[in-house]
Design an enzyme around this catalytic site. Structure first.
Site: not given
Ligand code: SAH
Length: 225
Positions: A75
Site C-alpha cells: 500500500s
Molecule cells: N498490507 C499489505 C497490503 C497487501 S495488498 C502490505 O502492507 O503490503 C492486499 C493483500 O491482501 C494481498 O496480499 C492479498 O493476497 C491479500 N488478500 C486478499 N484477500 C484476502 C483474504 N480473503 N484473506 C487474506 N488475505 C487476502
C-alpha cells in the site's frame, strides 16, 4: 575491477537505507495531513525498501503503491499512515490485519509496540513477509488462511484492519472485535472504495465513519499456495 562503479553502487545503497530518505517521506506525510507522531515515527523507522523487490527499492520511499507480485501491491505510505492513525484512536493492544502482502503494514503496527496478528491467503507472499519480520527482528504472528474467517482462536482483537477492498464489511471480523474496538476497512467496488472506520460500542451498536476514498486490490475468497 571498476572501482568507480563499486563506489556508485555503495552510494546508492547507503542512500536507500539512510535515515534521511525515510525522514523525507515522513515530512511528506506530515504535509499531507498525517498528525500522529507515533505513526510518523514508526514509518520513519521501518525500512520499506526491504518490503519490495530489489529492482523497486529505489522507489520505496516515494508515496506510492508498488507491485509485490501475484498481482498484489504494497500500500501507499499515506494510506498505511492514515489507517494506522485511525486504528490507534481506540488505544488497541492486540490487533489483527487481513492481507499481510509484503508485511509492511504489519511491521509498522509491530514497530508501534502492538501485538500483531496477520492473515494472508497467498502462501508465497506470506513466506516472504515472514522472512522480512525475522530479518528486521519484529515479532508478528501470522497465518496462511482466508481472512474472511478472521482468526477465531486468537480473538477477540482490540482492533482489526483489512488491507484489501471488499464489497461489504465482513461480519465474522466484526464478531471477533472486542467491545469498544474498531475495524478499519476499504469497502466498495473492485476499482474504488471508501476507507471505513467502524466502532463496535459496548452496547453492541456499530458506529460508521468514512475516512477517505481509496483504491485497494480486491479481497478474494479461498487460499492459494
Ligand atoms: N498490507 C499489505 C497490503 C497487501 S495488498 C502490505 O502492507 O503490503 C492486499 C493483500 O491482501 C494481498 O496480499 C492479498 O493476497 C491479500 N488478500 C486478499 N484477500 C484476502 C483474504 N480473503 N484473506 C487474506 N488475505 C487476502
Amino acid at each position: 575491477m571498476n572501482r568507480g562503479m563499486r563506489l556508485d553502487a555503495e552510494a546508492i545503497g547507503s542512500g536507500l537505507t539512510s535515515q534521511r530518505v525515510r525522514d523525507r517521506l515522513v515530512e511528506r506525510l506530515r504535509a499531507s495531513g498525517i498528525e500522529d507522531e507515533r505513526v510518523l515515527r514508526a514509518i520513519g523507522t521501518v525500512p520499506r525498501h526491504l518490503f519490495v523487490d530489489e529492482a523497486l527499492a529505489m522507489r520505496a520511499y516515494e508515496d506510492t503503491a508498488l507491485p509485490i507480485g501475484h498481482g498484489q501491491t504494497i500500500s501507499q505510505p499515506w494510506v498505511v499512515a492514515k489507517m494506522t492513525e485511525a486504528l490507534l484512536q481506540t488505544a488497541p493492544r492486540k490487533v489483527l490485519e487481513i492481507g499481510t502482502g509484503s508485511g509492511y503494514q504489519a511491521a509498522v503496527l509491530a514497530a508501534l509496540g502492538l501485538e500483531v496478528h496477520t492473515v494472508e491467503r497467498i502462501g508465497e507472499l506470506l513466506r516472504s513477509a515472514r522472512k522480512r519480520f525475522r530479518q528486521i527482528g519484529l515479532e508478528v504472528r501470522s497465518k496462511h488462511d482466508d481472512g474472511y474467517v478472521g482468526w477465531a482462536e486468537n480473538a477477540p482483537f482490540d482492533a482489526i484492519m483489512v488491507t484489501a477492498g471488499g464489497a461489504a464489511v465482513v461480519d465474522a471480523l466484526l464478531d471477533q472485535l472486542s467491545p469498544g474496538g474498531a475495524l478499519i476497512a476499504p469497502v466498495g467496488s473492485a476499482t474504488s472504495q471508501e476507507l471505513l472506520r467502524l466502532v463496535k460500542h459496548e452496547d453492541g451498536r456499530v458506529e460508521r465513519q468514512m475516512l477517505a476514498p481509496v483504491v485497494f486490490v480486491p479481497l478474494l475468497p479461498g487460499t492459494i499456495d
